[in-house]
Motif scaffolding. Structure first.
Motif, PDB file in Angstrom:
ATOM      1  N   ALA A 100     -45.593  16.904 -16.290  1.00  0.00           N
ATOM      2  CA  ALA A 100     -46.986  16.601 -15.944  1.00  0.00           C
ATOM      3  C   ALA A 100     -47.174  16.554 -14.434  1.00  0.00           C
ATOM      4  N   CYS A 101     -46.207  15.968 -13.725  1.00  0.00           N
ATOM      5  CA  CYS A 101     -46.299  15.870 -12.266  1.00  0.00           C
ATOM      6  C   CYS A 101     -46.266  17.238 -11.603  1.00  0.00           C
ATOM      7  N   VAL A 102     -45.368  18.089 -12.055  1.00  0.00           N
ATOM      8  CA  VAL A 102     -45.277  19.440 -11.487  1.00  0.00           C
ATOM      9  C   VAL A 102     -46.583  20.193 -11.714  1.00  0.00           C
ATOM     10  N   ALA A 103     -47.147  20.057 -12.905  1.00  0.00           N
ATOM     11  CA  ALA A 103     -48.399  20.735 -13.224  1.00  0.00           C
ATOM     12  C   ALA A 103     -49.543  20.254 -12.342  1.00  0.00           C
ATOM     13  N   LYS A 104     -49.496  18.980 -11.925  1.00  0.00           N
ATOM     14  CA  LYS A 104     -50.537  18.403 -11.075  1.00  0.00           C
ATOM     15  C   LYS A 104     -50.321  18.671  -9.583  1.00  0.00           C
ATOM     16  N   GLY A 105     -49.143  19.167  -9.225  1.00  0.00           N
ATOM     17  CA  GLY A 105     -48.841  19.392  -7.821  1.00  0.00           C
ATOM     18  C   GLY A 105     -48.349  18.156  -7.093  1.00  0.00           C
ATOM     19  N   ILE A 106     -47.986  17.107  -7.841  1.00  0.00           N
ATOM     20  CA  ILE A 106     -47.383  15.915  -7.246  1.00  0.00           C
ATOM     21  C   ILE A 106     -45.996  16.296  -6.726  1.00  0.00           C
ATOM     22  N   VAL A 107     -45.621  15.793  -5.545  1.00  0.00           N
ATOM     23  CA  VAL A 107     -44.376  16.277  -4.941  1.00  0.00           C
ATOM     24  C   VAL A 107     -43.186  15.364  -5.147  1.00  0.00           C
ATOM     25  N   GLY A 108     -43.409  14.121  -5.606  1.00  0.00           N
ATOM     26  CA  GLY A 108     -42.258  13.259  -5.807  1.00  0.00           C
ATOM     27  C   GLY A 108     -42.624  11.920  -6.413  1.00  0.00           C
ATOM     28  N   LEU A 109     -41.586  11.221  -6.872  1.00  0.00           N
ATOM     29  CA  LEU A 109     -41.692   9.868  -7.419  1.00  0.00           C
ATOM     30  C   LEU A 109     -40.660   8.994  -6.737  1.00  0.00           C
ATOM     31  N   VAL A 110     -41.099   7.811  -6.293  1.00  0.00           N
ATOM     32  CA  VAL A 110     -40.202   6.806  -5.744  1.00  0.00           C
ATOM     33  C   VAL A 110     -40.412   5.543  -6.563  1.00  0.00           C
ATOM     34  N   THR A 111     -39.330   4.977  -7.102  1.00  0.00           N
ATOM     35  CA  THR A 111     -39.487   3.791  -7.939  1.00  0.00           C
ATOM     36  C   THR A 111     -38.288   2.867  -7.838  1.00  0.00           C
ATOM     37  N   ASP A 112     -38.535   1.563  -8.004  1.00  0.00           N
ATOM     38  CA  ASP A 112     -37.457   0.574  -8.018  1.00  0.00           C
ATOM     39  C   ASP A 112     -37.026   0.294  -9.454  1.00  0.00           C
ATOM     40  N   ALA A 113     -36.838   1.363 -10.204  1.00  0.00           N
ATOM     41  CA  ALA A 113     -36.412   1.289 -11.597  1.00  0.00           C
ATOM     42  C   ALA A 113     -35.499   2.472 -11.874  1.00  0.00           C
ATOM     43  N   GLY A 114     -35.097   2.607 -13.147  1.00  0.00           N
ATOM     44  CA  GLY A 114     -34.350   3.780 -13.547  1.00  0.00           C
ATOM     45  C   GLY A 114     -35.285   4.848 -14.108  1.00  0.00           C
ATOM     46  N   VAL A 115     -34.758   6.036 -14.259  1.00  0.00           N
ATOM     47  CA  VAL A 115     -35.468   7.124 -14.939  1.00  0.00           C
ATOM     48  C   VAL A 115     -34.488   7.747 -15.925  1.00  0.00           C
ATOM     49  N   ARG A 116     -35.000   8.592 -16.804  1.00  0.00           N
ATOM     50  CA  ARG A 116     -34.095   9.212 -17.777  1.00  0.00           C
ATOM     51  C   ARG A 116     -34.330  10.724 -17.851  1.00  0.00           C
ATOM     52  N   ASN A 127     -38.968  16.032  -7.716  1.00  0.00           N
ATOM     53  CA  ASN A 127     -38.131  15.183  -6.868  1.00  0.00           C
ATOM     54  C   ASN A 127     -38.285  13.716  -7.241  1.00  0.00           C
ATOM     55  N   VAL A 128     -37.189  13.084  -7.631  1.00  0.00           N
ATOM     56  CA  VAL A 128     -37.217  11.700  -8.105  1.00  0.00           C
ATOM     57  C   VAL A 128     -36.237  10.852  -7.309  1.00  0.00           C
ATOM     58  N   PHE A 129     -36.727   9.730  -6.816  1.00  0.00           N
ATOM     59  CA  PHE A 129     -35.914   8.782  -6.059  1.00  0.00           C
ATOM     60  C   PHE A 129     -36.006   7.441  -6.769  1.00  0.00           C
ATOM     61  N   SER A 130     -34.863   6.944  -7.242  1.00  0.00           N
ATOM     62  CA  SER A 130     -34.868   5.762  -8.099  1.00  0.00           C
ATOM     63  C   SER A 130     -33.548   5.028  -7.965  1.00  0.00           C
ATOM     64  N   TYR A 131     -33.391   3.982  -8.799  1.00  0.00           N
ATOM     65  CA  TYR A 131     -32.134   3.257  -8.840  1.00  0.00           C
ATOM     66  C   TYR A 131     -31.059   4.030  -9.591  1.00  0.00           C
ATOM     67  N   GLY A 132     -31.424   5.096 -10.272  1.00  0.00           N
ATOM     68  CA  GLY A 132     -30.465   5.872 -11.029  1.00  0.00           C
ATOM     69  C   GLY A 132     -31.015   6.244 -12.390  1.00  0.00           C
ATOM     70  N   LEU A 133     -30.129   6.612 -13.290  1.00  0.00           N
ATOM     71  CA  LEU A 133     -30.519   7.049 -14.620  1.00  0.00           C
ATOM     72  C   LEU A 133     -30.277   5.948 -15.647  1.00  0.00           C
ATOM     73  N   CYS A 134     -31.236   5.792 -16.544  1.00  0.00           N
ATOM     74  CA  CYS A 134     -31.122   4.814 -17.630  1.00  0.00           C
ATOM     75  C   CYS A 134     -31.894   5.341 -18.837  1.00  0.00           C
ATOM     76  N   MET A 135     -31.262   5.390 -19.976  1.00  0.00           N
ATOM     77  CA  MET A 135     -31.899   5.971 -21.164  1.00  0.00           C
ATOM     78  C   MET A 135     -32.904   5.046 -21.854  1.00  0.00           C
ATOM     79  N   LYS A 136     -32.963   3.785 -21.449  1.00  0.00           N
ATOM     80  CA  LYS A 136     -33.793   2.810 -22.156  1.00  0.00           C
ATOM     81  C   LYS A 136     -35.277   3.084 -21.925  1.00  0.00           C
ATOM     82  N   GLY A 137     -35.991   3.299 -23.018  1.00  0.00           N
ATOM     83  CA  GLY A 137     -37.409   3.618 -22.941  1.00  0.00           C
ATOM     84  C   GLY A 137     -38.274   2.416 -22.607  1.00  0.00           C
ATOM     85  N   THR A 138     -39.561   2.682 -22.376  1.00  0.00           N
ATOM     86  CA  THR A 138     -40.505   1.631 -22.015  1.00  0.00           C
ATOM     87  C   THR A 138     -41.706   1.647 -22.956  1.00  0.00           C
ATOM     88  N   VAL A 139     -42.464   0.537 -22.928  1.00  0.00           N
ATOM     89  CA  VAL A 139     -43.659   0.434 -23.754  1.00  0.00           C
ATOM     90  C   VAL A 139     -44.891   0.747 -22.911  1.00  0.00           C
TER      91      VAL A 139
END
Length: 223
Positions: A100-116, A127-139
């Protein structure tokens, strides 16, 4: 209380392009060694690079509803800066949202969480900048804020501040300082280029860096 501010004043395009020419470490040094987020926030793969105006998001830990909303509101060139509770044990961003981000032309994500979905996200080119990778989903249950000031990685960020990120980490340049910081960054790079040229020609690092005089002033002795 207003949760979502739909838009904000973005820096002039020429200022954003100017900021892109400097690495985050140079911007950090040029503004008095300030603005660097905690070094725990790093690209999920080496070689990622993002620079643009911050679209700020505050999410409840374990919830990505406001992040999804922010993607809908973002403009091309924005960087999503998401305060998610300083919580690495969640993966509230993955392949679908990266697409979705690429389709919108957003250039990056910075977060103090994990991503999967690490490999799949890399394949999207996002481009994603985070604490690392974590498979645990969110609500998707709890309201937060969009385009309001946040604190992430120990640094205050406002909508429209410049976010610059690469392998070294992430730095924030306040929007009112962009022109000045870019000018100081250019001067710093010119000086360093001169030093490296002299080093290649056989110059001494102590003399060229000025450290020799500092050592002398402190009474340093050599055996």
């Amino acid at each position: 209380m207003v949760h979502v501010i739909r838009t904000f004043d973005r820096p002039a395009a020429e200022l954003v392009e100017r900021a892109k020419t400097f690495p985050p470490s140079t911007l950090h040094e040029a503004q008095g060694r300030s603005g660097a987020l905690t070094s725990r926030i790093k690209p999920i793969y080496s070689g990622m690079r993002a620079c643009g105006p911050a679209l700020t998001v505050s999410c409840h830990p374990g919830d990505n509803m406001m992040l999804i909303t922010a993607i809908s509101l973002a403009k091309p060139g924005d960087v999503l800066v998401v305060s998610a509770g300083d919580h690495p044990e969640q993966g509230g961003f993955g392949e679908v949202l990266a697409t979705a981000c690429v389709a919108k032309g957003i250039v990056g994500l910075v977060t103090d969480a994990g991503v999967r979905d690490g490999l799949a996200v890399r394949d999207t080119g996002f481009n994603v900048f985070s604490y690392g990778l974590c498979m645990k989903g969110t609500v998707k249950e709890t309201l937060g804020t969009i385009n309001q000031p946040i604190v992430i990685g120990g640094i205050a960020v406002r909508p429209g501040d410049i976010v610059s990120a690469d392998d070294d980490g992430v730095v924030i340049v306040p929007k009112e300082n962009i022109a000045d910081v870019c000018a100081k960054s250019a001067a710093r790079e010119d000086k360093e280029a001169g030093v490296m040229k002299a080093l290649k020609a056989g110059g001494d690092i102590l003399e060229l860096s000025g450290i020799g005089k500092v050592l002398e002033s402190k009474g340093c002795t050599f055996a």
